[in-house]
Design an enzyme around this catalytic site. Structure first.
Site, PDB file in Angstrom:
ATOM      1  N   GLU A 468       0.828  -1.214   0.000  1.00  0.00           N
ATOM      2  CA  GLU A 468       0.000   0.000   0.000  1.00  0.00           C
ATOM      3  C   GLU A 468       0.861   1.262   0.000  1.00  0.00           C
ATOM      4  OE1 GLU A 468      -2.940  -0.290  -0.814  1.00  0.00           O
ATOM      5  OE2 GLU A 468      -3.116  -2.434  -0.435  1.00  0.00           O
ATOM      6  N   HIS A 474       3.308   6.365  -5.410  1.00  0.00           N
ATOM      7  CA  HIS A 474       2.825   6.691  -6.761  1.00  0.00           C
ATOM      8  C   HIS A 474       1.968   7.963  -6.705  1.00  0.00           C
ATOM      9  CE1 HIS A 474       1.131   4.707 -10.721  1.00  0.00           C
ATOM     10  NE2 HIS A 474       1.867   5.770 -10.954  1.00  0.00           N
TER      11      HIS A 474
END
Length: 677
Positions: A468, A474
């Site tokens: 996660e 990202h």
């Protein structure tokens, strides 16, 4: 006017959770939708000729208030929900669906978009602008802009129904998860369960004014019991309860919802000129079409199946030799798998857990992000939290510039759905010369600290946290102009690359020595345990791979063909699983009715993407291994070409810029132990 309809007067423009009441949401949505409509009207009524700036760019920046409100509200509906929020969600979702259709079916707006699109060769656009233009045009054409008026109305009706059905599906799964409790009053029934899990079960019972111990279907409670509890009958009871979620012919039953969702998606795809829902979805994925997905899954299956069947046979023999088990059942897999792993590798999760104190693992993830990408994480307490368990951080770069705000929410509670996910409270974009930085959140369900122990993670939970956190990076490192192309706004079969690649650091000595220290003694994890973690990393990989493939095939069976004749959810599922079946079927169980990824989340026709991205991540990490896992040049290439780029270019183009070549599946098959290194 609600606080939600004004600029947030908060540090870093963060969400003002403490000032929001549930009653604020519905009126705020109505106001925000009206404002967004006004912004759309301004674009369509613009007397100037359509241009990239006054049409495409204006459209992407419209509805900012509505987007922000939606992200706050729907994140609360996942992480901190209640009956009121769920009722509001049922009211709001059709409004949003209707508004979305009002945009994509707005003929005047589409004509402006089409005018710009048809003149794109003369516009001298950047690659990002080209991508945005393509995306906007397809957003209209793929959502009915070219349909006649009567078909547009039919599309609106389908979308409204789907938005409600998906919400109901998720609410039913949450209700079924919360409604089951295994109440144990005889301590002998806990034989085999680790002390930490027993204490957590005792604390849970105490919190509900009950004697003894409570086991629930929340992962931190369910997984240890299924893995360690010697009482086979109770494991069976718990496993059947988990597998029967929303498949019990009660008011929370999802069978009809599954059929309706699948059939409406198919009808919608047909209306838009596509053969199936999967054909519609995959047009905008790296895979491009269902045939590619099915070929990919079946080729992997061919490699994994012999290994899986051999692993299963060995596990059956082990269970028979150990306990005289004649027929291995689903509630035996984790239990005997753990025992066999201990025997083969002398590796017990309980021996590992003291080295994985949650706070240390979090700091380890932060340190690795600093080494790779130059990020600094500072815990801050001057912004609102939606629950006291939430941790908040300011993320900065080497020059002290703000990169992101980061929320971390790690423990289960009744208003929070199971599983782990990354989400966004505010996207990144560049407007009027200012780079507006994102607000990112990780939500997980790990074991809470007890009176005597901190939160100690299993190794599987460590990899979940890193997974996660990879998604979070990202989002945090996004650096694009347009919000709809920012961060994780990429093709769905590319989105798992940053998350899955980061898991690899959990197996490397250089990384483990940063954060895997004993919570009592401070001792760094011994070298022999690191070797055992690496050696055991391919344990039952054949079975695990086949399990993931089976989920992908189930997804495609619902979405890659005409579902209109399907009347029995369970029968459909058995057919989809026939080539991947190892354990005997359990009549009371059905996966589809609680398969939230594909019936509520965004993974319909996309579940294969976990395995697809594993090919990318194994290939990408091989590059790091060749140059050194903390090599800053490789990390910079990954950041510059993948993490910061969002959806600004075709994923394969981005990947090749980073790697220098297309990914090779051999890296994955070698790592999984399915072919020789």
């Amino acid at each position: 006017m609600s606080i939600l309809n004004k600029p947030f007067d908060t540090p870093y423009n963060s969400a003002p959770f403490s000032k929001i009441s549930d009653a604020d949401y519905l009126p705020a949505f109505k106001i925000a939708i009206d404002k967004a409509r006004t912004e759309i009207d301004a674009i369509t009524k613009n007397s100037e000729a359509p241009s990239f700036e006054n049409t495409i760019e204006a459209l992407d920046f419209s509805g900012e208030e509505l987007d922000r409100l939606s992200s706050i509200f729907f994140n609360m509906n996942s992480a901190e929900t209640n009956d009121t929020i769920q009722k509001i969600a049922q009211d709001v979702s059709p409004l949003l669906s209707e508004f979305s259709n009002d945009i994509t079916l707005n003929q005047a707006l589409f004509e402006r978009v089409k005018t710009v699109y048809n003149s794109k060769d003369t516009l001298q656009l950047s690659k990002e602008q080209e991508t945005l233009l393509d995306k906007k045009y397809k957003g209209f054409s793929r959502n009915g802009a070219n349909l006649p008026e009567d078909k547009k109305q039919e599309l609106r009706d389908i979308d409204k129904n789907l938005s409600k059905l998906k919400l109901t599906f998720g609410e039913n799964v949450l209700a079924e998860t919360n409604n089951f409790e295994l109440h144990i009053t005889n301590e002998e029934d806990l034989a085999g369960l680790p002390e930490g899990a027993k204490e957590a079960a005792s604390n849970l019972a105490e919190s509900k004014n009950k004697d003894g111990w409570l086991i629930t279907l929340d992962y931190p409670s369910y997984i240890p019991f299924m893995t360690y509890a010697d009482n086979r009958e109770l494991r069976k009871k718990l496993a059947i309860a988990s597998g029967a979620k929303a498949f019990q012919n009660n008011k929370y039953d999802n069978q009809e919802n599954v059929l309706q969702i699948a059939k409406l998606r198919f009808k919608r795809a047909n209306l838009l000129g596509y053969k199936t829902h999967a054909h519609f979805v995959l047009e905008e994925r790296m895979a491009k079409n269902p045939q590619t997905v099915e070929t990919f899954l079946n080729e992997l299956l061919e490699k994994a199946k012999p290994a899986a069947e051999n692993e299963f046979k060995n596990l059956e023999k082990f269970a028979k030799d150990l306990d005289g088990i004649d027929q291995l059942q689903k509630w035996d897999g984790a239990y005997y798998g753990e025992k066999l792993k201990q025997k083969l590798f002398d590796l017990d999760d309980e021996k590992l857990k003291p080295y994985f104190k949650l706070e240390n693992v979090i700091n380890g993830a932060f340190t690795i992000a600093k080494k790779l990408f130059g990020l600094q994480f500072e815990e801050i307490n001057n912004i609102d939290k939606y629950h006291e368990d939430v941790l908040t951080y300011k993320v900065t770069d080497t020059k002290g510039n703000l990169v992101s705000i980061f929320y971390a929410d790690f423990f289960p509670r009744p208003g929070k759905r199971n599983g782990a996910w990354m989400t966004v409270y505010k996207p990144q974009y560049i407007k009027n010369g200012e780079n507006s930085r994102p607000h990112i959140s990780n939500v997980c369900n790990f074991t809470k600290p007890t009176k005597t122990k901190p939160s100690l993670l299993t190794f599987n939970e460590v990899t979940t946290l890193f997974h996660e956190f990879g998604h979070a990076l990202h989002g945090m490192l996004a650096n694009t102009t347009y919000p709809s192309l920012s961060g994780t706004s990429v093709f769905w079969d590319f989105v798992e690359l940053p998350s899955q690649v980061l898991e690899n650091w959990c197996y490397e000595q250089e990384a483990l020595e940063i954060f895997a220290t004993h919570y009592e003694t401070g001792e760094v994890i011994p070298m022999d345990l690191i070797q055992k973690i690496k050696a055991s990393s391919t344990f039952h990989e054949g079975m695990q791979t086949m399990r993931q493939i089976s989920f992908g095939l189930l997804d495609m069976s619902w979405h890659g063909q005409d579902p209109t004749t399907i009347t029995n959810v369970k029968a459909q599922e058995l057919q989809a699983f026939k080539n991947t079946k190892l354990y005997p079927d359990v009549a009371e169980n059905c996966m589809s009715t609680s398969f939230s990824h594909i019936f509520q989340g965004g993974y319909s026709s996309g579940y294969y993407s976990y395995k697809w991205a594993e090919v990318l991540d194994a290939d990408a990490f091989e590059y790091f291994q060749e140059q050194g896992i903390f090599n800053v040049d490789v990390a910079k290439k990954f950041k510059d070409n993948v993490l910061s780029q969002g959806g600004t270019d075709d994923p394969m183009v981005l990947y090749k810029r980073f790697r220098g070549k297309e990914p090779q599946p051999d890296a994955l098959l070698k790592r999984a132990g399915l072919i020789e290194k």
